[in-house]
Design a protein around this motif. Structure first.
Motif, short mmCIF file in Angstrom:
data_model
loop_
_atom_site.label_atom_id
_atom_site.label_comp_id
_atom_site.label_asym_id
_atom_site.label_seq_id
_atom_site.Cartn_x
_atom_site.Cartn_y
_atom_site.Cartn_z
N PHE A 239 0.90 -1.20 -0.17
CA PHE A 239 -0.12 -0.05 0.10
C PHE A 239 0.88 1.37 0.00
N THR A 240 1.83 1.31 0.58
CA THR A 240 3.12 2.19 0.33
C THR A 240 3.54 2.51 -0.69
N ILE A 241 3.60 1.49 -1.50
CA ILE A 241 4.05 1.75 -3.09
C ILE A 241 2.83 2.37 -3.73
N ASP A 242 1.73 2.08 -3.58
CA ASP A 242 0.54 2.72 -4.13
C ASP A 242 0.49 4.52 -3.62
N LEU A 243 0.84 4.56 -2.42
CA LEU A 243 1.07 6.05 -2.07
C LEU A 243 2.24 6.72 -2.81
N TYR A 244 3.35 6.08 -2.83
CA TYR A 244 4.49 6.65 -3.80
C TYR A 244 4.14 6.97 -5.02
N ARG A 245 3.52 5.75 -5.50
CA ARG A 245 2.88 6.02 -7.16
C ARG A 245 2.17 7.26 -7.41
N GLN B 83 4.43 -0.91 10.08
CA GLN B 83 4.10 -0.54 8.61
C GLN B 83 2.73 0.38 8.85
N ALA B 84 2.02 0.31 9.77
CA ALA B 84 1.08 1.30 10.03
C ALA B 84 1.72 2.66 10.28
N ALA B 85 2.53 2.60 11.18
CA ALA B 85 3.20 3.96 11.36
C ALA B 85 3.67 4.78 10.07
N ASN B 86 4.41 3.97 9.27
CA ASN B 86 5.24 4.12 8.10
C ASN B 86 4.17 4.46 7.06
N ILE B 87 2.97 3.83 7.05
CA ILE B 87 1.67 4.19 6.09
C ILE B 87 1.24 5.62 6.45
N GLN B 88 1.12 5.99 7.89
CA GLN B 88 0.41 7.18 8.14
C GLN B 88 1.51 8.23 7.83
N ALA B 89 2.81 8.11 8.15
CA ALA B 89 3.80 9.05 7.80
C ALA B 89 3.78 9.48 6.15
N THR B 90 3.59 8.24 5.29
CA THR B 90 3.55 8.42 3.86
C THR B 90 2.09 9.25 3.53
N LEU C 178 12.01 10.38 8.57
CA LEU C 178 10.79 11.21 9.13
C LEU C 178 11.26 12.66 9.50
N ILE C 179 12.34 12.96 9.96
CA ILE C 179 12.83 14.24 10.27
C ILE C 179 12.70 15.21 9.18
N TYR C 180 13.28 14.82 8.01
CA TYR C 180 13.17 15.42 6.79
C TYR C 180 11.76 15.59 6.00
N GLN C 181 11.08 14.63 6.44
CA GLN C 181 9.60 14.54 5.76
C GLN C 181 8.64 15.44 6.49
N LEU C 182 9.21 15.84 7.71
CA LEU C 182 8.12 16.94 8.33
C LEU C 182 8.54 18.08 7.92
N GLY C 183 9.51 18.35 7.08
CA GLY C 183 9.88 19.68 6.15
C GLY C 183 8.73 19.96 5.50
N SER C 184 7.89 19.12 5.12
CA SER C 184 6.88 19.43 4.16
C SER C 184 5.53 20.42 5.20
N ILE C 185 5.75 20.10 6.43
CA ILE C 185 4.80 20.89 7.20
C ILE C 185 5.51 22.13 7.30
N GLY C 186 6.72 22.00 7.76
CA GLY C 186 7.37 23.48 8.09
C GLY C 186 7.48 24.41 6.75
N GLY C 187 7.55 23.67 5.56
CA GLY C 187 7.46 24.54 4.53
C GLY C 187 6.15 25.40 4.32
N VAL C 188 5.22 24.57 4.59
CA VAL C 188 3.75 25.38 4.55
C VAL C 188 3.73 26.45 5.55
N LEU C 189 4.03 26.13 6.93
CA LEU C 189 3.90 27.00 7.93
C LEU C 189 4.87 28.40 7.70
N GLY C 190 6.19 27.75 7.21
CA GLY C 190 7.15 29.21 6.91
C GLY C 190 6.42 30.03 5.98
N SER C 191 5.94 29.35 4.98
CA SER C 191 5.29 30.59 3.75
C SER C 191 4.27 31.35 4.40
#
Length: 439
Positions: A172-178, A247-254, A300-313
């Protein structure tokens, strides 16, 4: 050697199951020794690097480089993996070596899709191009009913339920990345306006793209997953059990990464909308036990940058005091989450402290009496604060001190304030600015 490099780096950074032997927690050889050993076998003649083991090693060394915070090495080894995949046509099962048994084919499939998801991840986090496209791939998903190539791929299900392989969640995470690959391309097509060429995206595909419809589809697929992949109970130390919660945690992060990228395709979302989405994403991570977040580790730390990018803007436009306080509280909440994840890192990039430093810089400006302006009255709906999402007790929203001197005015941060957000996502300058320590 590459697997040992990654595993020992993750262990050193706090990804330790509770039942892990003490000797394994403190290996005699460091991760860097394993990394150097794996690196030493590579040749400048890429035609000599034939076989799946070299592709596997490149992918693992790229992952280890993320753990080290070495973004140049991340791109080097991931690029090398993609080059070897192209040279050997590893993206098409028709060109795989003849005589592979089913177990070997399953290993190849897991390797290929693992490399693909890493390729999309690095493209998102470091804002670089994607070197492969899922529509060109002729590789089947790993068989969810195959137990032959990995021990303990499934466990006994609760009474009345069928046994479920952990690969159901992994696929399912492959689906998400596709889906994420296409969303990244769409977001960049909208973000970059080139005066010297027509937009092929608008000419050929039009603009029939809805953030809400895509997310709704993926959430429906998520809800259809077996229950093992929708909850993260505390870690038991038994890999056969914990792999499901991981896997559940990874799915949520993705899922949250996909959500933030979909959000970036929206046309001019309001400050309130940005805060709503960021807080909702942060609230999801609060429900996941820390052990699993640390197992996902530095990516995951780098991934959280997507949130930071939105807030920083948000700080690029005028802000009223109430909205400033709301954005500020979200940033501090994010810093607390980052601090939890970074506390055990051997090579912490200091993202939490860097984030708090930027908040303090903004605070100092907001407290200065010269920052307040009084433009035309703002429509009432922009000053009504939306209801806050519930916050878990263990990570409560920090108390916000009123900013003196604003008197309900609107503040525009000056461009010379030089805010330096501690995340690589969407930065406009060079991708890589490491010093001698790699940060």
């Amino acid at each position: 050697m590459a697997m040992c490099a990654l595993s020992s780096a993750r262990i050193r950074d706090g990804a330790i199951p509770s039942r892990m032997p003490e000797a394994a927690r403190n290996p005699e050889a460091s991760s860097e020794i394993f990394f150097a050993a794996a690196k030493s076998v590579f040749s400048a003649d890429l035609d000599k690097l034939r076989g799946a083991d070299y592709i596997r090693a490149c992918t693992l060394l790229s992952l280890t480089s993320i753990q080290y915070g070495q973004s140049l090495d991340v791109q080097q080894y991931q690029g090398l993996a993609m080059t070897l995949i192209a040279m050997q046509r590893f993206y098409d099962e028709k060109y795989w070596p003849s005589g592979l048994d089913d177990s070997q084919k399953e290993t190849y499939r897991r390797l290929y899709w693992g490399s693909y998801t890493l390729e999309v991840y690095t493209a998102v986090v470091w804002n670089c191009f994607i070197r492969t496209q899922e529509v060109h791939l002729n590789v089947r998903y790993p068989n969810e009913y195959d137990d032959g190539t990995m021990a303990n791929t499934n466990i006994e299900a609760p009474p009345g339920q069928h046994r479920v392989s952990w690969l159901v969640g992994w696929n399912f995470t492959i689906d998400l990345y596709r889906v994420l690959e296409h969303v990244v391309n769409k977001a960049r097509a909208k973000r970059f306006n080139h005066d010297d060429r027509r937009s092929v995206d608008s000419l050929v595909f039009g603009d029939a793209f809805s953030e809400k419809s895509v997310m709704a589809t993926m959430l429906n697929m998520y809800y259809a997953l077996p229950p093992q992949f929708k909850s993260t109970p505390p870690m038991t130390g038994d890999p056969a059990q914990d792999i499901y919660a991981f896997q559940a945690a990874n799915i949520q992060a993705t899922l949250q990464l996909l959500r933030m990228m979909l959000f970036s395709t929206e046309d001019g979302p309001s400050v309130e909308r940005k805060c709503d989405v960021a807080n909702e994403v942060l609230s999801v991570f609060q429900t996941i036990p820390t052990r699993y977040l640390r197992a996902i580790s530095t990516p995951l730390i780098y991934q959280l940058g997507s949130i930071g990018g939105v807030l920083g803007s948000v700080f690029e436009q005028p802000l009223q005091q109430k909205m400033y306080e709301r954005v500020r509280s979200s940033l501090v909440l994010m810093a607390e989450l980052l601090e939890t994840l970074e506390s055990n890192l051997h090579r912490s990039a200091g993202a939490s402290q860097g984030l708090l430093a930027q908040v303090e810089k903004i605070d100092q400006y907001m407290r200065s009496p010269r920052n307040v302006t009084h433009p035309q009255p703002v429509p009432q709906q922009t000053v009504v604060e939306p209801p806050q999402l519930p916050i878990e007790n263990h990570m409560a929203m920090p108390a916000i001190q009123p900013v003196s001197g604003m008197n309900g005015g609107v503040v525009q941060l000056p461009t010379d304030l030089n805010l330096e957000w501690p995340w690589p996502l969407y930065q406009e300058g060079p991708y890589y600015t490491e010093n001698n320590n790699g940060y």
